[in-house]
Design a protein around this motif. Structure first.
Motif, short mmCIF file in Angstrom:
data_model
loop_
_atom_site.label_atom_id
_atom_site.label_comp_id
_atom_site.label_asym_id
_atom_site.label_seq_id
_atom_site.Cartn_x
_atom_site.Cartn_y
_atom_site.Cartn_z
N THR A 222 -5.27 8.42 10.61
CA THR A 222 -5.44 7.05 10.45
C THR A 222 -5.87 6.82 8.87
N ARG A 223 -5.50 5.93 8.58
CA ARG A 223 -6.24 5.21 7.32
C ARG A 223 -6.39 3.63 7.44
N VAL B 127 -6.04 -8.10 -4.68
CA VAL B 127 -6.76 -7.80 -3.44
C VAL B 127 -7.38 -6.19 -3.87
N LEU B 128 -8.63 -6.27 -3.39
CA LEU B 128 -9.33 -5.09 -3.67
C LEU B 128 -9.31 -4.08 -2.26
N SER B 129 -9.19 -3.06 -2.24
CA SER B 129 -8.78 -2.40 -1.03
C SER B 129 -9.57 -0.79 -0.75
N PRO B 130 -10.73 -0.92 -0.74
CA PRO B 130 -11.41 0.25 -0.61
C PRO B 130 -10.82 1.00 0.88
N ASN B 131 -10.80 2.34 0.95
CA ASN B 131 -10.16 2.67 2.41
C ASN B 131 -10.82 3.93 2.64
N ILE B 132 -10.56 4.44 3.82
CA ILE B 132 -11.12 5.86 4.32
C ILE B 132 -10.12 6.14 5.21
N ALA B 133 -9.81 7.58 5.13
CA ALA B 133 -8.85 8.25 6.07
C ALA B 133 -9.29 9.47 6.78
N PHE B 134 -8.65 9.86 8.06
CA PHE B 134 -8.94 10.94 8.58
C PHE B 134 -7.59 11.53 9.33
N THR C 184 4.15 7.39 3.62
CA THR C 184 3.46 6.21 4.59
C THR C 184 2.04 6.50 4.59
N SER C 185 1.29 5.51 5.31
CA SER C 185 -0.13 5.81 5.29
C SER C 185 -0.62 6.11 6.82
N ASP C 186 0.30 6.59 7.40
CA ASP C 186 0.07 6.77 8.98
C ASP C 186 0.04 8.40 9.42
N GLN D 79 0.81 -1.17 -0.05
CA GLN D 79 -0.26 -0.10 0.14
C GLN D 79 0.90 1.30 -0.02
N THR D 80 0.67 1.99 -0.90
CA THR D 80 1.63 3.16 -1.02
C THR D 80 0.64 4.42 -0.48
#
Length: 339
Positions: free
Chosen positions: A224-225, A201-208, A38-40, A31-32
Motif C-alpha cells: 500500500t501507499r 497539492v502537497l502530498s507527503p506519503n508512506i508506503a509498505f 502504479t502505486s499499488d 501520482q506517479t
C-alpha cells in the motif's frame, strides 16, 4: 439579466463544491509510481538498479452518476468520459542515503475530458476539453528493505534472461516520499471539467510492501501507499471565486500472488476527505460536502526482466461513493529502464 432563485443558486453552489472536491481527489491522474508504473503493487520498492526509467501509460474513466452525501444520484443525466496519456521519468540515485535508496520522478499527462453534470438546469453544466493535465512529481522517495538474503541486482546474483525470471525477494520494505501536483494543466474557470485544476497539492506519503515465501504459488504480496494531500487555495475557481478544497487522504493498495513473471490479484483505492471545503461560495452541508470513495478491481502485472520492463493493467469500479462520481476506471501502465 435573469435572476436565480435561492434554491437554484444553493444547488449550483453545492454542485461546485462536489465537482471541485471530486476533481481534487483524482489523485491517480497525477501520482506517479514505483515499479509497474502504479502505486499499488510493490508500492514501497524501487527498481533494483540505479539509473533513469521511462514511466507512463493510459488512463480511462467512464462515470454516469454523481452521488450526494447519502450515496444517491443527484441527476439522471450525468456523464463523465476521460481518456488520458501519461509519460515521464523516474531517476533512481546511485548509492544509499540513511541506509536506504532514493529516487525522484516527474510525469506529464495529456488527454480529453468530456463532462456533463446535468442538462436539466438553466445553466451550462457540461463541456468538452482537450489539453494538458496537471503534472505530478515525487520530489523524493526513500525506500529501505529488510529482505531474507541478498537483494535483487546485488553482486553474485543471477542475471535475468529470456529463460530465467529471478524470484521476487522475501521481506518487508518501507517507503517515505514527498509528492507535489504542479498546476500546469489547461484551465478555464468559466466551465466544468477543465483538465487543469489551478492549485498546488502537497502530498507527503508512506508506503509498505511485504512479500511472503511461497504459500499458494511463488509468493504473496501485501502492498500500500498512503498519501496525505494538502490542497492550496485556488484562485479563479469555476464561477470566478477563490476556493480551497479540504485536505484528504488517498491510499492505493493491492493483495497479489506471484507466479513466474506474472503478478495478479486485487487492487483498490480509497479517498477520504477529512476537512470541509472553504471559500467565499463554499456551502458546507452536514458532512461538509466531503468526498468519500472506495474502488476495487483486478490487477495484472507482467515483468520482462531481460528488457528491464514491467507492464501492468488494472480495472477499478466504485463500490462506495459519497459526494463523488461513480463509475469504472481502466489503467495500462509501464516502466522501462533506459540507462
Amino acid at each position: 439579466m435573469e435572476m436565480q432563485s435561492p434554491s437554484l443558486k444553493a444547488t449550483l453552489l453545492v454542485l461546485a463544491g462536489v465537482v471541485a472536491g471530486d476533481m481534487a481527489n483524482a489523485a491517480e491522474f497525477y501520482q506517479t509510481t514505483t515499479p509497474g508504473a502504479t502505486s499499488d503493487i510493490r508500492a514501497a520498492e524501487l527498481p533494483p538498479e540505479p539509473g533513469f526509467y521511462a514511466i507512463g501509460g493510459v488512463w480511462g474513466q467512464w462515470r454516469d452518476s454523481l452521488s450526494d452525501g447519502n450515496g444517491d444520484a443527484t441527476f439522471p443525466d450525468t456523464d463523465d468520459r476521460l481518456l488520458q496519456g501519461q509519460l515521464g521519468g523516474l531517476y533512481v540515485y546511485p548509492g544509499e542515503f540513511l541506509g536506504g535508496r532514493m529516487a525522484s520522478s516527474l510525469i506529464f499527462a495529456y488527454g480529453k475530458h468530456d463532462l456533463t453534470i446535468t442538462d436539466s438546469l438553466p445553466v451550462d453544466l457540461s463541456d468538452k476539453h482537450t489539453g494538458s493535465f496537471d503534472a505530478y512529481s515525487d520530489l523524493f522517495f526513500w525506500s529501505k528493505s529488510w529482505y531474507e538474503g541478498p537483494p535483487p541486482g546485488s553482486a553474485g546474483q543471477p542475471v535475468p534472461g529470456p529463460d530465467f525470471i529471478p524470484p521476487m525477494p522475501v521481506g518487508f520494505t518501507l517507503g517515505l516520499g514527498l509528492g507535489v501536483t504542479i498546476p500546469i494543466g489547461t484551465f478555464d474557470g468559466s466551465t466544468v471539467g477543465s483538465p487543469g485544476f489551478n492549485n498546488w497539492v502537497l502530498s507527503p506519503n508512506i508506503a509498505f510492501t511485504y512479500r511472503t515465501r511461497p504459500i499458494f504459488l511463488d509468493g504473496t504480496e501485501f502492498s500500500t501507499r498512503i498519501f496525505y494531500n494538502h490542497n492550496f487555495e485556488r484562485e479563479d475557481a469555476t464561477g470566478g471565486f477563490n476556493y480551497r478544497d479540504g485536505d484528504y487522504i488517498s491510499a492505493d493498495f493491492a493483495i497479489t500472488e506471484r507466479y513466474d513473471r506474472f503478478q495478479f490479484g486485487l487492487a483498490g483505492n480509497i479517498k477520504w476527505q477529512i476537512e470541509d471545503d472553504t471559500g467565499s461560495l463554499a456551502v458546507p452541508a452536514a458532512d461538509g460536502q466531503r468526498h468519500k470513495s472506495i474502488r476495487l478491481g483486478p490487477i495484472l502485472a507482467i515483468d520482462f526482466p531481460e528488457q528491464r520492463s514491467t507492464v501492468s493493467l488494472k480495472f477499478l469500479t466504485d463500490v462506495y461513493s459519497r459526494n463523488a462520481f461513480d463509475g469504472n476506471y481502466l489503467q495500462l501502465s509501464f516502466i522501462r529502464k533506459l540507462w
